[in-house]
Design a protein around this motif. Structure first.
Motif, short mmCIF file in Angstrom:
data_model
loop_
_atom_site.label_atom_id
_atom_site.label_comp_id
_atom_site.label_asym_id
_atom_site.label_seq_id
_atom_site.Cartn_x
_atom_site.Cartn_y
_atom_site.Cartn_z
N LEU A 153 -25.17 51.95 -19.15
CA LEU A 153 -25.93 52.18 -17.93
C LEU A 153 -25.43 51.39 -16.72
N ASP A 154 -24.72 50.30 -16.97
CA ASP A 154 -24.42 49.39 -15.88
C ASP A 154 -22.93 49.06 -15.86
N SER A 155 -22.36 49.09 -14.69
CA SER A 155 -20.94 48.79 -14.57
C SER A 155 -20.68 47.39 -14.03
N THR A 156 -21.71 46.56 -13.83
CA THR A 156 -21.45 45.22 -13.31
C THR A 156 -20.69 44.37 -14.31
N LEU A 164 -15.41 41.37 -15.06
CA LEU A 164 -14.08 41.27 -15.67
C LEU A 164 -12.96 41.52 -14.66
N GLY A 165 -13.34 41.81 -13.41
CA GLY A 165 -12.35 42.01 -12.37
C GLY A 165 -11.96 43.44 -12.11
N VAL A 166 -12.64 44.40 -12.73
CA VAL A 166 -12.33 45.82 -12.53
C VAL A 166 -13.03 46.30 -11.27
N ASP A 167 -12.33 47.03 -10.43
CA ASP A 167 -12.93 47.57 -9.21
C ASP A 167 -13.80 48.77 -9.56
N VAL A 168 -15.11 48.67 -9.32
CA VAL A 168 -16.06 49.72 -9.70
C VAL A 168 -16.60 50.49 -8.49
#
Length: 135
Positions: free
Chosen positions: A122-125, A130-134
């Motif tokens: 549910l969450d991409s935070t 981890l440093g991934v651009d979301v």
């Protein structure tokens, strides 16, 4: 980092929990219908892809991603529905072999792991941490 989506998600979960407590049969029917809808959508998209690819040499570029995400939701919804109705296939040899307090603890660990899986979906935070651009 914005935390308002988490607040909305918590409110949504609390509303669903309240509806489940107040109208259990209606919510079970809605859950069943949602499961049927998701699996039907996966089937239709997959079938459409086969026809489009082999019949017309074209297709939907996001079909695989759609099916992956829909299948993830099918797992989450199916897990909760199966546990709620007692239809979930489980290996409970360990739970039956240990004393009741340990069995209860292991069940809580399993429920926490399922909740963690749901939060990851549910969450991409966690990706942003981890440093991934979301964006």
């Amino acid at each position: 980092m914005a935390y308002w989506p988490h607040l909305y998600l918590l409110i949504f979960i609390l509303i669903l929990w309240g509806l489940e407590k107040r109208f259990p049969n209606t919510m079970a029917q809605i859950e069943e219908n949602l499961l049927v809808f998701v699996i039907s959508a996966i089937m239709l998209v997959s079938f459409g892809q086969v026809i489009a690819r082999y019949g017309f040499n074209t297709g939907w570029s996001a079909a695989l991603e759609f099916n992956t995400i829909a299948f993830s939701w099918l797992i989450l919804l199916g897990m909760s529905y199966g546990i709620k109705t007692g239809l979930h296939l489980g290996v409970d040899i360990l739970l039956n072999a240990v004393p009741k307090p340990i069995s209860k603890f292991l069940s809580l660990v399993g429920a926490a792991a399922a909740m963690l899986y749901g939060l990851i979906l549910l969450d991409s935070t966690w990706l942003a941490m981890l440093g991934v651009d979301v964006r």
